[in-house]
Motif scaffolding. Sequence first.
Motif, PDB file in Angstrom:
ATOM      1  N   ARG A 235      20.661  -9.321  43.260  1.00  0.00           N
ATOM      2  CA  ARG A 235      20.100  -9.826  42.014  1.00  0.00           C
ATOM      3  C   ARG A 235      19.386 -11.126  42.337  1.00  0.00           C
ATOM      4  NH1 ARG A 235      23.589 -13.479  39.210  1.00  0.00           N
ATOM      5  NH2 ARG A 235      25.585 -13.800  40.258  1.00  0.00           N
ATOM      6  N   LEU A 236      18.632 -11.664  41.395  1.00  0.00           N
ATOM      7  CA  LEU A 236      17.823 -12.843  41.673  1.00  0.00           C
ATOM      8  C   LEU A 236      18.406 -14.088  41.025  1.00  0.00           C
ATOM      9  CD1 LEU A 236      14.242 -11.340  41.187  1.00  0.00           C
ATOM     10  CD2 LEU A 236      15.569 -11.551  43.310  1.00  0.00           C
ATOM     11  N   ASP A 237      18.348 -15.204  41.750  1.00  0.00           N
ATOM     12  CA  ASP A 237      18.823 -16.471  41.194  1.00  0.00           C
ATOM     13  C   ASP A 237      17.728 -17.135  40.373  1.00  0.00           C
ATOM     14  OD1 ASP A 237      17.049 -17.637  42.975  1.00  0.00           O
ATOM     15  OD2 ASP A 237      18.586 -18.410  44.323  1.00  0.00           O
ATOM     16  N   GLU A 238      17.939 -18.377  39.985  1.00  0.00           N
ATOM     17  CA  GLU A 238      16.982 -19.070  39.114  1.00  0.00           C
ATOM     18  C   GLU A 238      15.644 -19.313  39.792  1.00  0.00           C
ATOM     19  OE1 GLU A 238      19.605 -22.111  41.160  1.00  0.00           O
ATOM     20  OE2 GLU A 238      19.868 -20.202  40.101  1.00  0.00           O
ATOM     21  N   ASN A 239      15.589 -19.177  41.113  1.00  0.00           N
ATOM     22  CA  ASN A 239      14.331 -19.332  41.859  1.00  0.00           C
ATOM     23  C   ASN A 239      13.774 -17.988  42.318  1.00  0.00           C
ATOM     24  OD1 ASN A 239      14.348 -22.259  41.806  1.00  0.00           O
ATOM     25  ND2 ASN A 239      16.045 -22.143  43.255  1.00  0.00           N
ATOM     26  N   ASP A 240      14.318 -16.907  41.755  1.00  0.00           N
ATOM     27  CA  ASP A 240      13.918 -15.540  42.097  1.00  0.00           C
ATOM     28  C   ASP A 240      14.137 -15.219  43.571  1.00  0.00           C
ATOM     29  OD1 ASP A 240      13.027 -14.324  39.600  1.00  0.00           O
ATOM     30  OD2 ASP A 240      11.505 -15.894  39.601  1.00  0.00           O
ATOM     31  N   LYS A 241      15.172 -15.840  44.141  1.00  0.00           N
ATOM     32  CA  LYS A 241      15.608 -15.514  45.492  1.00  0.00           C
ATOM     33  C   LYS A 241      16.829 -14.600  45.417  1.00  0.00           C
ATOM     34  CE  LYS A 241      12.496 -17.960  47.570  1.00  0.00           C
ATOM     35  NZ  LYS A 241      11.395 -17.271  48.303  1.00  0.00           N
ATOM     36  N   ALA A 242      16.944 -13.684  46.376  1.00  0.00           N
ATOM     37  CA  ALA A 242      18.007 -12.689  46.341  1.00  0.00           C
ATOM     38  C   ALA A 242      19.380 -13.300  46.622  1.00  0.00           C
ATOM     39  CB  ALA A 242      17.716 -11.584  47.353  1.00  0.00           C
ATOM     40  N   ILE A 243      20.344 -12.907  45.785  1.00  0.00           N
ATOM     41  CA  ILE A 243      21.749 -13.247  45.993  1.00  0.00           C
ATOM     42  C   ILE A 243      22.545 -11.953  45.828  1.00  0.00           C
ATOM     43  CG2 ILE A 243      21.541 -15.653  45.251  1.00  0.00           C
ATOM     44  CD1 ILE A 243      22.563 -14.847  42.515  1.00  0.00           C
ATOM     45  N   PRO A 244      23.789 -11.895  46.334  1.00  0.00           N
ATOM     46  CA  PRO A 244      24.549 -10.647  46.284  1.00  0.00           C
ATOM     47  C   PRO A 244      24.684 -10.068  44.875  1.00  0.00           C
ATOM     48  CG  PRO A 244      25.598 -12.183  47.760  1.00  0.00           C
ATOM     49  CD  PRO A 244      24.508 -12.943  47.078  1.00  0.00           C
ATOM     50  N   GLY A 245      24.455  -8.778  44.774  1.00  0.00           N
ATOM     51  CA  GLY A 245      24.633  -8.036  43.531  1.00  0.00           C
ATOM     52  C   GLY A 245      25.679  -6.973  43.779  1.00  0.00           C
TER      53      GLY A 245
END
Length: 538
Positions: free
Chosen positions: A68-78
């Motif tokens: 999923r995407l964080d507040e900066n649209d970078k990928a984090i675990p989903g």
Amino acid sequence: MKKIISLILAAMLIMMSFVGCGIKEKAGGDEKIMRYNLSSPTKTIDPTLNISIDGGIIIVNAFEGLMRLDENDKAIPGMAEKYEVSEDGLTYTFHIRDAQWSDGEPVTAKDFEYSWKRVLDSATASDYAYQMFYLKNGEKFNGKQVGADEVGVKAVDDKTLEVKLEGPVPYFIELTAYPTYFPVRQDVIEKYGDKWALEPETYISNGPYKAVKLEQADVFSFEKNEKYYDAKRVKLDGIDYYFMEEKATAMASFESGYVDGLYGVPREQIAKLQKENKTEFKIFPNLGIYFYSFNVNVEPMNNRKVRQALSLAIDRKSITRVITQGGETAATGFVPSGIKDSSGNDFREIGGNYGITETAQIDRAKQLLAEAGYPNGEGLNTLEIIYNTDENHKKVAEAIQEMWKQNLGINVELSNQEWQVFQDTITKGEYMIARDGWSADYADPMTFLDLFISNSGNNHPQWENAEFDALISSAKKESDQGKRFQMMHQAEEMMMADQIVMPVYYYTNPMMFKSYVKDVRVSPLGFIYFDNADIVKE
């Protein structure tokens, strides 16, 4: 007395419209329900088939991908709690966390394998199939050259997904957070077919919210999904999506407290809102472009000089200042500003403007039209612009209609279609000139350029260029970032030289949110995320 009666009637009409949309009482009560107006009715909320922002907003709040995407649209675990990448960047191994679907069934690696191959299967007819061509043999499977077993996605076991790519993709991990890459349930789809996404009982999802009501003419209601692995982070009890296309009615519902948020506002009110309602009115950035597509297979749009003349004859600056008024900027290229290359340079600045200026170049446009065989518009039949029903689209089309008449002597007819019908029309190429638009799927120029490969379902101009296709294919496999960006500049130059589209302006996102709505994330990629949102009233 007449004035008073007319005001009463207007108020009654607005109240009736609220009831017609399923809005029967003002926002409030003990439950934290976000009431949001999406404007356009959605064609589909099937992650495999959806191509629109409105459908995408619903989907990203109901489903979750490997990332999923964080507040900066970078990928984090989903759904994947971790992953490894091979040294050559061609193989990804994702490890699926313990997670459940909204009906309690476990989410497995097999759900992803099935979903991705469903996208690629030509029988599915997904407009986004090309988005999966990064996978090993993805394009060949779509073209029926190899079988499904040869596609580079495989569930090693329930918890392990192995993905093999055609070439290194620097943004692949972010792609896995995009709706097309979301999992769907094979057993549900095989049992209910295309109707699975029409009923809340069969719309099984794995994200923060689950469906409880799906009535296009009324409301799409979602409630918090207690089976979601991170449900404790979700503060809202639910979301109600409405589809009021008339922006004045939507604004009245917002001001009266019947909805908490609006996707889009009446353009003529923006200046006033900026001065008087800075708390609730916001203009968010949007990495996207508003443009017109020319159907290059229809006369006279099959004449490149006609297309060039039309593009040079419009005043983009006046359209943004007089009509849209939302801080948009004139588009003089296709890829918007805001995407950096490997050296930190803005792609748009390096690419230039291809001879397009903010204001009209009337003399040059007339010259091109004459060279095409239509001096002063003589001998040119009436052109037709189609657009999907929307006040802003209508006003922009009317402005362009007048510019082409005044500057080139061309007669233009305007035709509007409802959103679902319009999407079919432009995908099938059953038009001459069409209003179009695109918001980035990920922060890379490729998300704009690969729209126009020959087998893209989003290639609305119906343009086919083997050299362009080969260039895009090579760029997707190129590991040297300097060379890759050079290839993408070449690709943009090719499609702009052929003038298959007419850039108009770069998007912004003017929206309304009640002051008590907190922590909604509006992404520059166009989506709105309610997973961290809250309603906090005094």
